[in-house]
Design a protein around this motif. Structure first.
Motif, PDB file in Angstrom:
ATOM      1  N   ILE A 157       0.526  -0.830   0.146  1.00 32.08           N
ATOM      2  CA  ILE A 157      -0.598  -0.169   0.174  1.00 32.08           C
ATOM      3  C   ILE A 157       0.922   1.794  -0.142  1.00 32.08           C
ATOM      4  O   ILE A 157       0.696   2.114  -1.002  1.00 32.08           O
ATOM      5  CB  ILE A 157      -1.224   0.411   1.082  1.00 32.08           C
ATOM      6  CG1 ILE A 157      -1.566  -1.808   1.287  1.00 32.08           C
ATOM      7  CG2 ILE A 157      -1.803   0.873   1.019  1.00 32.08           C
ATOM      8  CD1 ILE A 157      -2.853  -1.447  -0.075  1.00 32.08           C
ATOM      9  N   SER A 158       1.589   1.409   1.618  1.00 26.87           N
ATOM     10  CA  SER A 158       2.195   2.712   1.070  1.00 26.87           C
ATOM     11  C   SER A 158       4.104   2.727   0.767  1.00 26.87           C
ATOM     12  O   SER A 158       4.102   3.732  -0.002  1.00 26.87           O
ATOM     13  CB  SER A 158       2.550   2.941   2.875  1.00 26.87           C
ATOM     14  OG  SER A 158       2.557   2.320   3.191  1.00 26.87           O
ATOM     15  N   GLY A 159       4.592   1.624   0.736  1.00 28.81           N
ATOM     16  CA  GLY A 159       5.911   1.562   0.890  1.00 28.81           C
ATOM     17  C   GLY A 159       6.257   1.591  -1.403  1.00 28.81           C
ATOM     18  O   GLY A 159       6.628   2.145  -1.646  1.00 28.81           O
ATOM     19  N   SER A 160       5.347   0.532  -1.798  1.00 32.49           N
ATOM     20  CA  SER A 160       5.307   0.685  -3.122  1.00 32.49           C
ATOM     21  C   SER A 160       4.161   1.853  -3.233  1.00 32.49           C
ATOM     22  O   SER A 160       4.585   1.837  -4.834  1.00 32.49           O
ATOM     23  CB  SER A 160       4.591  -0.785  -3.949  1.00 32.49           C
ATOM     24  OG  SER A 160       5.849  -1.868  -3.412  1.00 32.49           O
ATOM     25  N   GLY A 161       2.981   2.093  -2.934  1.00 32.04           N
ATOM     26  CA  GLY A 161       1.998   3.263  -3.386  1.00 32.04           C
ATOM     27  C   GLY A 161       3.122   4.191  -4.493  1.00 32.04           C
ATOM     28  O   GLY A 161       1.621   4.749  -5.251  1.00 32.04           O
ATOM     29  N   PRO A 162       3.646   4.957  -3.977  1.00 33.45           N
ATOM     30  CA  PRO A 162       3.943   6.013  -4.845  1.00 33.45           C
ATOM     31  C   PRO A 162       4.148   5.563  -6.336  1.00 33.45           C
ATOM     32  O   PRO A 162       3.656   6.638  -6.783  1.00 33.45           O
ATOM     33  CB  PRO A 162       5.093   6.531  -4.350  1.00 33.45           C
ATOM     34  CG  PRO A 162       5.373   6.360  -2.230  1.00 33.45           C
ATOM     35  CD  PRO A 162       4.690   5.254  -2.134  1.00 33.45           C
ATOM     36  N   ALA A 163       5.067   4.654  -6.699  1.00 29.82           N
ATOM     37  CA  ALA A 163       4.965   4.326  -7.622  1.00 29.82           C
ATOM     38  C   ALA A 163       3.402   4.001  -8.864  1.00 29.82           C
ATOM     39  O   ALA A 163       3.403   4.692  -9.770  1.00 29.82           O
ATOM     40  CB  ALA A 163       5.512   3.455  -7.703  1.00 29.82           C
ATOM     41  N   TYR A 164       2.366   3.199  -7.895  1.00 29.61           N
ATOM     42  CA  TYR A 164       0.443   3.692  -8.646  1.00 29.61           C
ATOM     43  C   TYR A 164       0.825   5.089  -8.807  1.00 29.61           C
ATOM     44  O   TYR A 164      -0.218   5.004 -10.049  1.00 29.61           O
ATOM     45  CB  TYR A 164      -0.165   2.971  -7.185  1.00 29.61           C
ATOM     46  CG  TYR A 164       0.655   2.079  -6.487  1.00 29.61           C
ATOM     47  CD1 TYR A 164       1.779   0.881  -7.109  1.00 29.61           C
ATOM     48  CD2 TYR A 164      -0.173   1.214  -5.508  1.00 29.61           C
ATOM     49  CE1 TYR A 164       1.952  -0.078  -6.623  1.00 29.61           C
ATOM     50  CE2 TYR A 164      -0.121   0.063  -5.272  1.00 29.61           C
ATOM     51  CZ  TYR A 164       1.321  -0.629  -5.515  1.00 29.61           C
ATOM     52  OH  TYR A 164       1.511  -1.718  -4.748  1.00 29.61           O
ATOM     53  N   ILE A 165       0.668   5.754  -7.242  1.00 36.54           N
ATOM     54  CA  ILE A 165       0.371   7.066  -8.010  1.00 36.54           C
ATOM     55  C   ILE A 165       1.188   7.852  -9.856  1.00 36.54           C
ATOM     56  O   ILE A 165       0.526   8.556  -9.699  1.00 36.54           O
ATOM     57  CB  ILE A 165       0.292   8.241  -6.727  1.00 36.54           C
ATOM     58  CG1 ILE A 165       0.136   7.270  -5.612  1.00 36.54           C
ATOM     59  CG2 ILE A 165       0.351   9.490  -6.877  1.00 36.54           C
ATOM     60  CD1 ILE A 165      -1.613   7.630  -5.344  1.00 36.54           C
ATOM     61  N   PHE A 166       2.736   7.714  -9.565  1.00 32.91           N
ATOM     62  CA  PHE A 166       2.949   8.480 -10.221  1.00 32.91           C
ATOM     63  C   PHE A 166       3.019   7.770 -11.764  1.00 32.91           C
ATOM     64  O   PHE A 166       2.714   7.914 -13.288  1.00 32.91           O
ATOM     65  CB  PHE A 166       4.552   7.709 -10.243  1.00 32.91           C
ATOM     66  CG  PHE A 166       5.333   8.578  -9.305  1.00 32.91           C
ATOM     67  CD1 PHE A 166       4.791  10.166  -9.078  1.00 32.91           C
ATOM     68  CD2 PHE A 166       6.369   7.866  -8.611  1.00 32.91           C
ATOM     69  CE1 PHE A 166       5.892  10.346  -7.735  1.00 32.91           C
ATOM     70  CE2 PHE A 166       6.056   8.969  -7.214  1.00 32.91           C
ATOM     71  CZ  PHE A 166       6.255   9.983  -7.141  1.00 32.91           C
ATOM     72  N   TYR A 167       2.302   5.725 -11.880  1.00 32.76           N
ATOM     73  CA  TYR A 167       1.658   5.467 -12.758  1.00 32.76           C
ATOM     74  C   TYR A 167       0.800   6.092 -13.286  1.00 32.76           C
ATOM     75  O   TYR A 167       0.179   6.376 -14.762  1.00 32.76           O
ATOM     76  CB  TYR A 167       1.520   3.937 -12.938  1.00 32.76           C
ATOM     77  CG  TYR A 167       1.525   2.981 -13.729  1.00 32.76           C
ATOM     78  CD1 TYR A 167       2.548   1.687 -14.063  1.00 32.76           C
ATOM     79  CD2 TYR A 167       0.277   2.992 -14.375  1.00 32.76           C
ATOM     80  CE1 TYR A 167       2.250   1.527 -15.414  1.00 32.76           C
ATOM     81  CE2 TYR A 167      -0.252   2.713 -15.487  1.00 32.76           C
ATOM     82  CZ  TYR A 167       0.511   1.178 -16.426  1.00 32.76           C
ATOM     83  OH  TYR A 167      -0.061   0.692 -17.258  1.00 32.76           O
ATOM     84  N   PHE A 168      -0.019   5.928 -12.907  1.00 30.04           N
ATOM     85  CA  PHE A 168      -1.325   6.815 -12.849  1.00 30.04           C
ATOM     86  C   PHE A 168      -1.016   8.277 -13.094  1.00 30.04           C
ATOM     87  O   PHE A 168      -1.838   8.783 -14.204  1.00 30.04           O
ATOM     88  CB  PHE A 168      -1.903   7.036 -12.165  1.00 30.04           C
ATOM     89  CG  PHE A 168      -3.198   7.617 -12.106  1.00 30.04           C
ATOM     90  CD1 PHE A 168      -5.364   6.400 -12.064  1.00 30.04           C
ATOM     91  CD2 PHE A 168      -4.269   8.573 -12.713  1.00 30.04           C
ATOM     92  CE1 PHE A 168      -5.700   5.959 -12.171  1.00 30.04           C
ATOM     93  CE2 PHE A 168      -5.900   8.923 -12.780  1.00 30.04           C
ATOM     94  CZ  PHE A 168      -6.622   7.248 -12.572  1.00 30.04           C
ATOM     95  N   MET A 169      -0.198   9.445 -12.487  1.00 26.60           N
ATOM     96  CA  MET A 169       0.286  10.923 -13.218  1.00 26.60           C
ATOM     97  C   MET A 169       0.818  10.607 -14.633  1.00 26.60           C
ATOM     98  O   MET A 169       0.285  11.764 -15.831  1.00 26.60           O
ATOM     99  CB  MET A 169       0.854  11.393 -12.274  1.00 26.60           C
ATOM    100  CG  MET A 169       0.244  11.808 -10.699  1.00 26.60           C
ATOM    101  SD  MET A 169       1.314  12.656  -9.728  1.00 26.60           S
ATOM    102  CE  MET A 169       1.837  13.855 -10.412  1.00 26.60           C
TER     103      MET A 169
END
Length: 269
Positions: free
Chosen positions: A169-181
């Protein structure tokens, strides 16, 4: 109290800089170790902390030791450290998948905190989940929490399985946000916006949405309902995502990261 950070990679250096600039330590109480000659040269220019290139010159001096190396280096590192450590030292691991038990058995120690930070720690907006062995006292745990809080916020979890889950959730999560961005930026470019304007439109949209989310207790679904009106543009976008099963795909991605964290832990046992 003297704190040692082993490993001056992105996350190790992030913690070293944040802790050294906080009011928790007096001058020269933050030590950092790395084996790369060029990196050591750069670190010594900063003058924020003591820089070392050998374990024996700093490990025995430390009260709290942050271990921020790649997980696959941990076995050799712990074997080398074993003769230098003592029972009163507290070890804080920020390595994905390396268990508390593995650290205890590898070095013959008992006081271990396992933490999972994330990349926004570099700008003081990180979230670090952590759990600890029962031998870590309340005072020691409070001290570690304060050190971790220098990079953002912390969440104390009950078990190591929760740490693996937080990785997804939080550890890898920023990458999901960047993917969406990145996807939104590419859509903006395709619509004819410049790279600069695309970045501003997407970046400010994300920043504003997060600010709204953190401003009160409304759920994401409630916020979506406020933005989307029946038959409108936002509803068309949300319906497209639902039709393409985007929500389930995101959940599956988070579980993939979680399962990989569990696998990494098994590989180090």
């Amino acid at each position: 109290m003297k704190v040692l950070v082993i490993g001056a990679g992105n996350m190790g250096l992030t913690y070293a800089e944040a802790i050294s600039k906080s009011e928790l330590l007096q001058n020269n109480q933050l030590m950092i170790l790395d084996t790369d000659a060029e990196k050591i040269k750069q670190l010594r220019k900063q003058k924020n902390f003591e820089v070392f290139d050998s374990l024996k010159s700093c490990v025995p001096k430390a009260d709290i030791i942050f271990v921020a190396v790649k997980p696959y280096h941990s076995e050799d590192l712990f074997a080398e450290m074993k003769s230098m450590v003592n029972a009163e030292q507290v070890f804080v691991s920020i390595m994905a998948g390396v268990s508390i038990k593995f650290m205890q058995e590898s070095m013959g120690v008992t006081k271990v905190v396992r933490a999972m930070p994330n990349l926004p720690a570099q700008v003081g907006k990180g979230v670090t989940s952590y759990t600890a062995s029962e031998e870590v006292s309340r005072l020691e745990l409070l001290t570690v929490e304060n050190l971790l809080n220098t990079t953002g916020k912390t969440v104390r979890l009950d078990t190591e399985n929760d740490i693996d889950a937080s990785t997804g959730i939080s550890g890898s999560g920023p990458a999901y946000i960047f993917y969406f961005m990145q996807s939104m930026i590419e859509a903006a470019l395709k619509m004819g916006f410049s790279e600069h304007d695309s970045k501003v439109l997407v970046g400010q949209t994300f920043e504003g949405a997060v600010e709204l989310f953190n401003s009160n207790n409304l759920s994401p679904n409630s916020w979506m309902d406020r933005v989307a009106s029946k038959g409108g543009t936002t509803r068309a976008a949300l319906d497209s995502m639902e039709d393409n099963n985007v929500k389930e795909m995101i959940k599956e991605a988070a579980y993939a990261a979680f399962n990989r964290a569990v696998e990494l832990g098994k590989e180090t046992v």
